[in-house]
Scaffold this motif. Structure first.
Motif, PDB file in Angstrom:
ATOM      1  N   TYR A   1       0.842  -1.195   0.000  1.00 49.29           N
ATOM      2  CA  TYR A   1       0.000   0.000   0.000  1.00 49.29           C
ATOM      3  C   TYR A   1       0.877   1.244   0.000  1.00 49.29           C
ATOM      4  N   ASP A   2       0.575   2.180  -0.878  1.00 51.02           N
ATOM      5  CA  ASP A   2       1.293   3.440  -0.984  1.00 51.02           C
ATOM      6  C   ASP A   2       0.522   4.486  -0.181  1.00 51.02           C
TER       7      ASP A   2
ATOM      8  N   TRP B   1      -3.254   0.930  -3.594  1.00 48.69           N
ATOM      9  CA  TRP B   1      -2.563  -0.363  -3.582  1.00 48.69           C
ATOM     10  C   TRP B   1      -1.707  -0.494  -4.825  1.00 48.69           C
ATOM     11  N   SER B   2      -0.569  -1.179  -4.688  1.00 49.57           N
ATOM     12  CA  SER B   2       0.314  -1.393  -5.836  1.00 49.57           C
ATOM     13  C   SER B   2      -0.370  -2.251  -6.893  1.00 49.57           C
TER      14      SER B   2
ATOM     15  N   LYS C   1       1.274   7.571   0.590  1.00 46.65           N
ATOM     16  CA  LYS C   1       1.278   8.913   0.017  1.00 46.65           C
ATOM     17  C   LYS C   1       0.151   9.080  -1.003  1.00 46.65           C
ATOM     18  N   ASN C   2       0.022   8.106  -1.902  1.00 46.81           N
ATOM     19  CA  ASN C   2      -0.996   8.189  -2.950  1.00 46.81           C
ATOM     20  C   ASN C   2      -2.305   7.502  -2.573  1.00 46.81           C
TER      21      ASN C   2
ATOM     22  N   GLU D   1      -4.182   1.862   7.120  1.00 41.80           N
ATOM     23  CA  GLU D   1      -4.043   2.675   5.913  1.00 41.80           C
ATOM     24  C   GLU D   1      -4.862   3.956   6.020  1.00 41.80           C
TER      25      GLU D   1
END
Length: 197
Positions: free
Chosen positions: A106-107, A113-114, A109-110, A193
């Motif tokens: 999980y990103d 999920w990848s 910042k954005n 998250e």
């Protein structure tokens, strides 16, 4: 000598078959539980999820508040009451087949999920990793809910990775299942998250 070689091969073959049978049984039990838990969360059916909550240990909710990791213990799951930082409006689609031994990153910042999917990771050290992130002042490793998850061989980490702009920053759903006395239970729900503050 040839006879000994055949016996050795037979023994190895039987041992391999027994270990695979246990893994297959665990996969079957976990697949059923994961399907029920996700359906329960999707339909806000606490009774369906509570079939997998151990009456002695309850279920821990891992969350972030102002960037700090926290957790609460609930006896069960009741969608008519606040469930840690889980919002009643949190929706999931739950449309992916289970993929074993894969995980989705999980990103933060954005808030994405990848890759999307439903992954079940055996032998997970996730709960120990969470415990290490708490301040030593909290001594979470001494609490029973963390102790029963200290052996990764008994822990499965489930990630439903879903990206949706409509639901951002809340996407997907993560939880931990633990084998206790031969049965798989829902022991943690991870909503880290989503920062509540």
């Amino acid at each position: 000598m040839k006879k000994n070689f055949i016996y050795t091969l037979l023994f190895l073959f039987c041992s391999f078959g027994i270990s695979n049978a246990q893994t297959a049984e665990d996969k079957k039990e976990i697949s059923t539980a994961v399907t029920d838990i996700l359906k329960g969360f999707q339909t806000k059916n606490g009774d369906l999820m509570n079939k997998y909550v151990n009456k002695t240990y309850g279920v821990g909710i891992l969350f972030k508040s102002s960037g700090d990791l926290g957790f609460v213990i609930n006896e069960d799951i009741d969608f008519s009451m606040p469930l840690g930082h889980i919002k009643k409006a949190w929706n999931i689609r739950n449309q992916f087949p289970i993929q074993f031994d894969q995980s989705c990153g999980y990103d933060l910042k954005n808030k994405k999920w990848s890759k999307e999917g439903l992954s079940v990771q055996f032998n997970s050290n996730a709960v120990n990793d969470y415990a290490d992130k708490f301040s030593e002042l909290y001594a979470v490793k001494d609490q029973t809910i963390f102790k029963i998850n200290s052996n990764p061989k008994n822990v499965v980490f489930v990630t439903l990775a879903e990206n949706s702009k409509e639901r951002a920053p809340v996407n997907g759903f993560r939880f931990v299942m633990t084998k206790i006395e031969g049965q798989w239970f829902l022991t943690f729900i991870d909503v880290t998250e989503y920062d509540a503050e």
